[in-house]
Design a protein around this motif. Structure first.
Motif, PDB file in Angstrom:
ATOM      1  N   UNK A  27       0.809  -1.216   0.000  1.00 50.02           N
ATOM      2  CA  UNK A  27       0.000   0.000   0.000  1.00 50.02           C
ATOM      3  C   UNK A  27       0.839   1.262   0.000  1.00 50.02           C
ATOM      4  N   UNK A  28       1.895   1.275   0.812  1.00 53.83           N
ATOM      5  CA  UNK A  28       2.772   2.449   0.857  1.00 53.83           C
ATOM      6  C   UNK A  28       3.501   2.655  -0.467  1.00 53.83           C
ATOM      7  N   UNK A  29       3.992   1.569  -1.058  1.00 49.72           N
ATOM      8  CA  UNK A  29       4.720   1.727  -2.317  1.00 49.72           C
ATOM      9  C   UNK A  29       3.784   2.135  -3.449  1.00 49.72           C
ATOM     10  N   UNK A  30       2.552   1.608  -3.495  1.00 51.62           N
ATOM     11  CA  UNK A  30       1.601   2.032  -4.527  1.00 51.62           C
ATOM     12  C   UNK A  30       1.240   3.495  -4.314  1.00 51.62           C
ATOM     13  N   UNK A  31       1.063   3.919  -3.083  1.00 43.24           N
ATOM     14  CA  UNK A  31       0.772   5.331  -2.813  1.00 43.24           C
ATOM     15  C   UNK A  31       1.915   6.228  -3.280  1.00 43.24           C
ATOM     16  N   UNK A  32       3.151   5.837  -2.958  1.00 46.91           N
ATOM     17  CA  UNK A  32       4.290   6.676  -3.348  1.00 46.91           C
ATOM     18  C   UNK A  32       4.550   6.649  -4.852  1.00 46.91           C
ATOM     19  N   UNK A  33       4.308   5.523  -5.509  1.00 44.52           N
ATOM     20  CA  UNK A  33       4.570   5.427  -6.947  1.00 44.52           C
ATOM     21  C   UNK A  33       3.493   6.091  -7.790  1.00 44.52           C
ATOM     22  N   UNK A  34       2.239   6.034  -7.372  1.00 48.07           N
ATOM     23  CA  UNK A  34       1.150   6.456  -8.246  1.00 48.07           C
ATOM     24  C   UNK A  34       0.432   7.704  -7.734  1.00 48.07           C
ATOM     25  N   UNK A  35       0.153   7.790  -6.448  1.00 48.12           N
ATOM     26  CA  UNK A  35      -0.679   8.869  -5.935  1.00 48.12           C
ATOM     27  C   UNK A  35       0.080  10.170  -5.702  1.00 48.12           C
ATOM     28  N   UNK A  36       1.368  10.111  -5.445  1.00 49.94           N
ATOM     29  CA  UNK A  36       2.148  11.339  -5.211  1.00 49.94           C
ATOM     30  C   UNK A  36       2.561  11.925  -6.560  1.00 49.94           C
ATOM     31  N   UNK A  37       2.308  13.214  -6.727  1.00 53.00           N
ATOM     32  CA  UNK A  37       2.687  13.926  -7.955  1.00 53.00           C
ATOM     33  C   UNK A  37       4.119  14.406  -7.808  1.00 53.00           C
ATOM     34  N   UNK A  38       5.033  13.565  -8.215  1.00 52.85           N
ATOM     35  CA  UNK A  38       6.457  13.853  -8.014  1.00 52.85           C
ATOM     36  C   UNK A  38       6.933  15.003  -8.886  1.00 52.85           C
ATOM     37  N   UNK A  39       6.380  15.190 -10.060  1.00 55.02           N
ATOM     38  CA  UNK A  39       6.821  16.295 -10.923  1.00 55.02           C
ATOM     39  C   UNK A  39       6.516  17.640 -10.275  1.00 55.02           C
ATOM     40  N   UNK A  40       5.364  17.764  -9.655  1.00 57.35           N
ATOM     41  CA  UNK A  40       5.028  19.006  -8.964  1.00 57.35           C
ATOM     42  C   UNK A  40       5.827  19.139  -7.655  1.00 57.35           C
ATOM     43  N   UNK A  41       6.121  18.042  -7.018  1.00 59.43           N
ATOM     44  CA  UNK A  41       6.873  18.073  -5.765  1.00 59.43           C
ATOM     45  C   UNK A  41       8.337  18.456  -6.004  1.00 59.43           C
ATOM     46  N   UNK A  42       8.899  18.062  -7.145  1.00 60.20           N
ATOM     47  CA  UNK A  42      10.299  18.413  -7.442  1.00 60.20           C
ATOM     48  C   UNK A  42      10.468  19.878  -7.815  1.00 60.20           C
ATOM     49  N   UNK A  43       9.387  20.531  -8.224  1.00 54.95           N
ATOM     50  CA  UNK A  43       9.481  21.974  -8.505  1.00 54.95           C
ATOM     51  C   UNK A  43       9.505  22.798  -7.228  1.00 54.95           C
ATOM     52  N   UNK A  44       9.194  22.179  -6.134  1.00 56.97           N
ATOM     53  CA  UNK A  44       9.200  22.850  -4.840  1.00 56.97           C
ATOM     54  C   UNK A  44      10.647  22.983  -4.362  1.00 56.97           C
ATOM     55  N   UNK A  45      11.136  24.227  -4.305  1.00 57.81           N
ATOM     56  CA  UNK A  45      12.515  24.481  -3.899  1.00 57.81           C
ATOM     57  C   UNK A  45      12.565  25.105  -2.507  1.00 57.81           C
TER      58      UNK A  45
END
Length: 155
Positions: A96-114
């Motif tokens: 569940x944790x890995x599916x949440x981190x792989x699919x539900x988290x918007x990593x592209x928007x999170x990486x723009x956060x400086x």
């Protein structure tokens, strides 16, 4: 009375297989000579018989002794069941944790956060609402990963 006389040596620890085989060969089953009597109405052929491979009633002595040792090592059946449940809970939490981190988290928007000014104020803005609504190769691979490891954990 014939059946009672056939089982009497078993109860008296005087097991003689030839005595029982001779008894079964001479028994009539509704007029059919030579057939073994069946206590089952329809499923007489599906009775589980031990394999005659030299180990007596245990077909695989190594796996039997391993399971007896596991029973002794884990101190009973409740601990074995508890160990299995903890392993399943651990597996499904990890999945569940890995599916949440792989699919539900918007990593592209999170990486723009400086810094604090470039980041959103709420954590919900970094989480995708319905990631499986549009099936991509990545979401299919994560779904396949979840299904395979769920089957592995259950079996």
């Amino acid at each position: 009375t014939d059946r009672a006389s056939a089982t009497a040596p078993l109860l008296q620890n005087e097991y003689n297989p030839s005595h029982i085989e001779n008894h079964q060969d001479n028994t009539t089953n509704n007029g059919n000579v030579g057939k073994q009597p069946s206590e089952f109405v329809l499923l007489g052929n599906f009775r589980r018989q031990p394999k005659k491979d030299g180990w007596g009633a245990v077909a695989d002595l190594d796996s039997f002794l391993s399971s007896v040792y596991d029973y002794y090592y884990h101190r009973g059946l409740t601990h074995i069941i508890g160990k299995g449940l903890v392993e399943l809970i651990s597996l499904f939490f990890t999945l569940g944790l890995s599916v949440f981190l792989f699919v539900y988290v918007d990593w592209s928007q999170l990486f723009t956060c400086v810094d604090e000014r470039s980041c959103e104020n709420f954590l919900e803005s970094f989480i995708k609402e319905k990631p499986f609504s549009k099936m991509t190769v990545w979401t299919f691979l994560v779904f396949l990963y979840f299904v395979l490891f769920s089957c592995y954990g259950v079996v």
